[in-house]
Design an enzyme around this catalytic site. Structure first.
Site, short mmCIF file in Angstrom:
data_model
loop_
_atom_site.label_atom_id
_atom_site.label_comp_id
_atom_site.label_asym_id
_atom_site.label_seq_id
_atom_site.Cartn_x
_atom_site.Cartn_y
_atom_site.Cartn_z
N ASP A 87 0.85 -1.19 0.00
CA ASP A 87 0.00 0.00 0.00
C ASP A 87 0.89 1.24 0.00
O ASP A 87 2.10 1.15 0.13
CB ASP A 87 -0.98 0.02 1.19
CG ASP A 87 -0.27 -0.28 2.50
OD1 ASP A 87 0.88 0.18 2.67
OD2 ASP A 87 -0.86 -0.95 3.36
N ASP B 276 1.45 5.06 1.59
CA ASP B 276 1.09 5.98 2.67
C ASP B 276 1.63 7.37 2.36
O ASP B 276 2.71 7.53 1.79
CB ASP B 276 1.69 5.49 4.00
CG ASP B 276 1.18 4.11 4.39
OD1 ASP B 276 -0.04 3.90 4.32
OD2 ASP B 276 2.01 3.24 4.72
N ASP C 291 8.73 4.25 13.68
CA ASP C 291 9.36 3.14 14.39
C ASP C 291 10.81 2.88 13.96
O ASP C 291 11.74 3.04 14.75
CB ASP C 291 8.50 1.87 14.33
CG ASP C 291 7.97 1.55 12.93
OD1 ASP C 291 8.34 2.24 11.97
OD2 ASP C 291 7.18 0.58 12.81
P1 ATP Z 1 3.71 -2.54 5.24
O1 ATP Z 1 2.60 -1.63 4.75
O2 ATP Z 1 4.53 -3.15 4.18
O3 ATP Z 1 3.27 -3.49 6.26
P2 ATP Z 1 4.64 -0.10 6.43
O4 ATP Z 1 6.00 0.29 6.90
O5 ATP Z 1 4.02 0.75 5.38
O6 ATP Z 1 4.76 -1.60 5.99
P3 ATP Z 1 2.33 0.50 8.00
O7 ATP Z 1 1.76 -0.30 9.13
O8 ATP Z 1 1.56 0.66 6.75
O9 ATP Z 1 3.74 -0.18 7.69
O10 ATP Z 1 2.72 1.92 8.59
C1 ATP Z 1 3.13 2.99 7.78
C2 ATP Z 1 4.26 3.75 8.46
O11 ATP Z 1 3.78 4.30 9.70
C3 ATP Z 1 5.46 2.91 8.84
O12 ATP Z 1 6.37 2.81 7.80
C4 ATP Z 1 6.03 3.68 10.02
O13 ATP Z 1 6.80 4.77 9.57
C5 ATP Z 1 4.80 4.23 10.69
N1 ATP Z 1 4.32 3.34 11.78
C6 ATP Z 1 3.39 2.36 11.66
N2 ATP Z 1 3.19 1.75 12.83
C7 ATP Z 1 3.99 2.35 13.73
C8 ATP Z 1 4.24 2.18 15.12
N3 ATP Z 1 3.60 1.25 15.81
N4 ATP Z 1 5.14 3.02 15.71
C9 ATP Z 1 5.77 3.97 15.00
N5 ATP Z 1 5.60 4.16 13.69
C10 ATP Z 1 4.72 3.38 13.05
MG MG Z 2 2.07 0.60 4.60
#
Ligand code: ATP
Ligand code: MG
Length: 467
Positions: A74, A76, A158
């Site tokens: 996805d 963001d 994170d």
């Molecule tokens: P994927 O979508 O592939 O699972 P992602 O890194 O995009 O990985 P998401 O859960 O979509 O993960 O979150 C988007 C972004 O928000 C992350 O890349 C991170 O920067 C931030 N983020 C998400 N969850 C947390 C958390 N629990 N603590 C701090 N930052 C977070």
């Molecule tokens: Mg994501």
């Protein structure tokens, strides 16, 4: 390959993931990303927000994955606009969330998640406004809606590799926390003090493992060190959030390796306490069954086939059934009701930890019940079972049990043959069963009664009953 992706960029080698107030900027010639590679909808959201005078960037997983040559799941967006301001810009936007408020912009089936720059505010801050942000006594963030600058936003993310911002208009990458360095070195590293960051949000421990498995990265040693000690903090996480996280852990296509890491970091027990106990008591059988189920899931995902969380949970919990059923039997309950009650108790206890919705718990029970029915094939039973909408899952589950070493007297092969057989062959197979009344408990009900109650076998010590 990574060298090619980053072209001439060289970052200094630094150990501590201390975010800088001004980012390292990689121009279009220093990396391989181009705006055309990203989702058109995500790019258009960024363009429109910028036109409206806000700062806006693609951020997080999509930038990280693109740099690694992986198709992001996805896209963001991070912006200086508040969720309400985003909603005002897009007719197709909705504001969602409480703990973490954000805007979803809908384009048919694609949803672009637009999060406002947030700040990571220190614990015990006198100014803290509990409507916007709050923490519990261990420092866990309960609400996280204090907005901030882009620098603040990078700092509260994170992992370093998740704090990269892609500016679609200038095709530049803004790197606040040496994320590019860690991508090159294939490291999962928390931003800031690892222990504090896990205390703020223990789910970050699961995320570390998830990304390590998905990207085949190592967890940097300072980020890895506190995990085992802090793993029990997962008990405080709401069960509904853990359900979402567990699906992400096991449905991303790397479930088998993720499971190894969860066990290695003592994160499996707080998620699946009964299964972890079964794993400790009977490691070979339990480990084989769970690993095989997860490997099959990974394979189906790789082939683009659908997977059901019910099957996965049925497999994860199955090895914990016999001990429970045996306990109830020891209290005088007959084997079949003992199995039923054990199944019910096990699922309701698991749901306190991970809120598995009813639409999945019912099929879990059906898959398990099917294990008891598959050996009983006399008369019309086999054909009725074949018509049961849960037959396929039940049959696949039987094969899984056999692969893990359960002895079923060739029941899986019998059902494989039966499905391929012609009508007359099927009749012959059923006739053949009556000449072997001892096999598989499939004698007709009347005969069975004569055989006495003790024909029904209770659960074995090494595997759940249900044959
Ligand atoms: P994927 O979508 O592939 O699972 P992602 O890194 O995009 O990985 P998401 O859960 O979509 O993960 O979150 C988007 C972004 O928000 C992350 O890349 C991170 O920067 C931030 N983020 C998400 N969850 C947390 C958390 N629990 N603590 C701090 N930052 C977070
Ligand atoms: Mg994501």
């Amino acid at each position: 390959m990574l060298k090619k992706l980053f072209k001439s960029f060289r970052s200094p080698l630094k150990r501590a993931a201390r975010p800088r107030s001004t980012p390292e900027i990689l121009g279009p010639h220093q990396h391989s990303l181009q705006r055309g590679q990203f989702s058109r909808n995500a790019v258009s959201v960024v363009d429109r927000l910028q036109k409206a005078g806000y700062q806006a960037y693609l951020v997080g997983g999509c930038v990280r994955d693109m740099l690694l040559g992986i198709q992001p799941k996805d896209f963001d967006v991070a912006t200086s606009a508040t969720p309400e301001q985003v909603r005002a810009e897009f007719r197709n936007a909705r504001v969602i969330g409480r703990r973490f408020k954000l805007a979803h912009v809908h384009f048919g089936r694609e949803i672009i998640e637009v999060a406002t720059f947030r700040s990571n505010h220190p614990q015990g801050d006198e100014e803290e406004d509990s409507h916007l942000s709050s923490r519990n006594e261990s420092g866990r963030i309960l609400r996280d809606n204090v907005y901030g600058s882009q620098e603040d936003d990078a700092q509260r993310r994170d992992f370093t590799i998740n704090a990269l911002y892609f500016d679609v208009s200038g095709e530049r990458i803004l790197d606040y926390a040496h994320g590019v360095h860690d991508i090159r070195n294939r490291l999962i590293r928390l931003i800031g003090d690892p222990e504090q960051r896990y205390l703020e949000d223990p789910v970050r421990m699961l995320r570390a493992v998830r990304f390590a498995a998905k990207l085949d990265f190592d967890i940097e040693k300072h980020s890895a060190a506190p995990i085992r000690r802090l793993a029990p903090m997962l008990h405080d996480i709401p069960a509904a959030r853990l359900f979402d996280e567990v699906l992400k852990l096991f449905l991303a296509g790397y479930a088998e390796y993720t499971f190894e890491l969860l066990v290695e970091y003592d994160l499996f027990a707080p998620l699946f306490p009964a299964s972890a106990k079964a794993l400790a008591q009977n490691p070979e059988y339990t480990g084989k069954l769970i690993r095989q189920a997860l490997a099959n899931t990974d394979e189906r995902i790789a082939l683009g086939k659908p997977v059901t969380p019910a099957f996965l949970f049925a497999a994860l919990l199955w090895p914990a059934l016999p001990a429970r059923a045996a306990l109830l039997q020891a209290r005088g309950m007959p084997p079949i009701p003992a199995m039923q009650e054990a199944a019910h108790d096990l699922i309701s206890e698991q749901c306190k930890r991970i809120a598995v919705p009813k639409r999945f718990t019912l099929p879990i029970r059906e898959i398990w019940d099917m294990q008891e029915r598959l050996p009983r094939r006399q008369g019309k039973r086999a054909d009725l079972l074949l018509e049961n909408p849960r037959f396929r899952a039940g049959y696949d589950f039987l094969l899984l049990r056999e692969e893990a070493g359960e002895q079923t007297g060739g029941l899986g092969d019998w059902w494989t043959d039966y499905q391929d057989a012609s009508d007359s062959e099927r009749r012959a197979m059923i006739r053949d069963l009556s000449s072997r009344p001892d096999e598989g408990g499939d004698a007709p009900a009347r005969k069975r009664r004569r055989g006495g109650r003790n024909r029904k076998r209770g659960p074995r010590s090494d595997a759940p009953a249900g044959e």
